[in-house]
Motif scaffolding. Structure first.
Motif, mmCIF file in Angstrom:
data_model
loop_
_atom_site.group_PDB
_atom_site.id
_atom_site.type_symbol
_atom_site.label_atom_id
_atom_site.label_comp_id
_atom_site.label_asym_id
_atom_site.label_seq_id
_atom_site.Cartn_x
_atom_site.Cartn_y
_atom_site.Cartn_z
ATOM 1 N N ARG A 67 0.804 -1.220 0.000
ATOM 2 C CA ARG A 67 0.000 0.000 0.000
ATOM 3 C C ARG A 67 0.838 1.271 0.000
ATOM 4 O O ARG A 67 0.300 2.366 -0.106
ATOM 5 N N ARG A 68 2.160 1.167 0.118
ATOM 6 C CA ARG A 68 3.015 2.361 0.157
ATOM 7 C C ARG A 68 3.078 3.000 -1.223
ATOM 8 O O ARG A 68 3.264 2.321 -2.228
ATOM 9 N N ASP A 69 2.937 4.314 -1.254
ATOM 10 C CA ASP A 69 2.972 5.047 -2.520
ATOM 11 C C ASP A 69 4.380 5.485 -2.908
ATOM 12 O O ASP A 69 4.615 5.836 -4.061
ATOM 13 N N LEU A 124 7.112 3.675 -3.000
ATOM 14 C CA LEU A 124 7.938 2.601 -3.546
ATOM 15 C C LEU A 124 7.499 2.277 -4.972
ATOM 16 O O LEU A 124 6.319 2.313 -5.290
ATOM 17 N N GLU A 125 8.484 1.952 -5.803
ATOM 18 C CA GLU A 125 8.175 1.497 -7.158
ATOM 19 C C GLU A 125 7.693 0.046 -7.090
ATOM 20 O O GLU A 125 7.867 -0.641 -6.085
ATOM 21 N N THR A 126 7.092 -0.414 -8.176
ATOM 22 C CA THR A 126 6.541 -1.770 -8.218
ATOM 23 C C THR A 126 7.616 -2.820 -7.948
ATOM 24 O O THR A 126 7.394 -3.772 -7.198
ATOM 25 N N PHE A 127 8.788 -2.645 -8.540
ATOM 26 C CA PHE A 127 9.876 -3.604 -8.322
ATOM 27 C C PHE A 127 10.311 -3.611 -6.864
ATOM 28 O O PHE A 127 10.557 -4.675 -6.286
ATOM 29 N N GLN A 128 10.411 -2.430 -6.255
ATOM 30 C CA GLN A 128 10.816 -2.348 -4.858
ATOM 31 C C GLN A 128 9.801 -3.036 -3.949
ATOM 32 O O GLN A 128 10.181 -3.745 -3.020
ATOM 33 N N LYS A 129 8.532 -2.828 -4.231
ATOM 34 C CA LYS A 129 7.491 -3.480 -3.442
ATOM 35 C C LYS A 129 7.621 -5.000 -3.540
ATOM 36 O O LYS A 129 7.604 -5.707 -2.541
ATOM 37 N N GLY A 130 7.744 -5.484 -4.757
ATOM 38 C CA GLY A 130 7.850 -6.929 -4.965
ATOM 39 C C GLY A 130 9.086 -7.520 -4.308
ATOM 40 O O GLY A 130 9.023 -8.583 -3.678
ATOM 41 N N ALA A 131 10.219 -6.823 -4.435
ATOM 42 C CA ALA A 131 11.466 -7.325 -3.854
ATOM 43 C C ALA A 131 11.386 -7.346 -2.326
ATOM 44 O O ALA A 131 11.811 -8.313 -1.693
ATOM 45 N N GLN A 132 10.817 -6.300 -1.734
ATOM 46 C CA GLN A 132 10.737 -6.258 -0.277
ATOM 47 C C GLN A 132 9.733 -7.269 0.266
ATOM 48 O O GLN A 132 9.964 -7.874 1.310
ATOM 49 N N ILE A 133 8.642 -7.470 -0.441
ATOM 50 C CA ILE A 133 7.683 -8.493 -0.011
ATOM 51 C C ILE A 133 8.315 -9.878 -0.125
ATOM 52 O O ILE A 133 8.132 -10.734 0.742
#
Length: 85
Positions: A26-28, A30-39
């Motif tokens: 839900r964080r605005d 972060l880029e999509t790649f960053q979200k995916g990598a951190q998850i």
């Protein structure tokens, strides 16, 4: 008795990972790649990554400013201040 404790630990880890994954998604900022990598990291290293990334992003959020009462703004010399000459 030992198996019951492991069920509790695994259940807490899964719940924590779900909560942090939703928080990251839900964080605005972060880029999509960053979200995916951190998850992915959260699910790869359950407890440490989930708690660490959650605390890191909470510390990066800008603190909210308290609203000032009317007339308590900065005094910049507009009304009766010196001109600096």
């Amino acid at each position: 008795m030992e198996f019951e404790i492991w069920y509790l630990v695994v259940g807490i880890a899964i719940l924590l990972n779900i909560v942090v994954s939703i928080f990251l998604a839900r964080r605005d900022d972060l880029e999509t790649f960053q979200k995916g990598a951190q998850i992915f990291i959260v699910w790869l290293i359950p407890f440490f990554a989930a708690i660490g990334l959650c605390l890191f992003h909470r510390s990066q959020d800008a603190p909210t400013k308290k609203h000032k009462n009317f007339g308590e703004g900065p005094r910049d010399g507009i009304a009766g201040g010196s001109s600096g000459d």
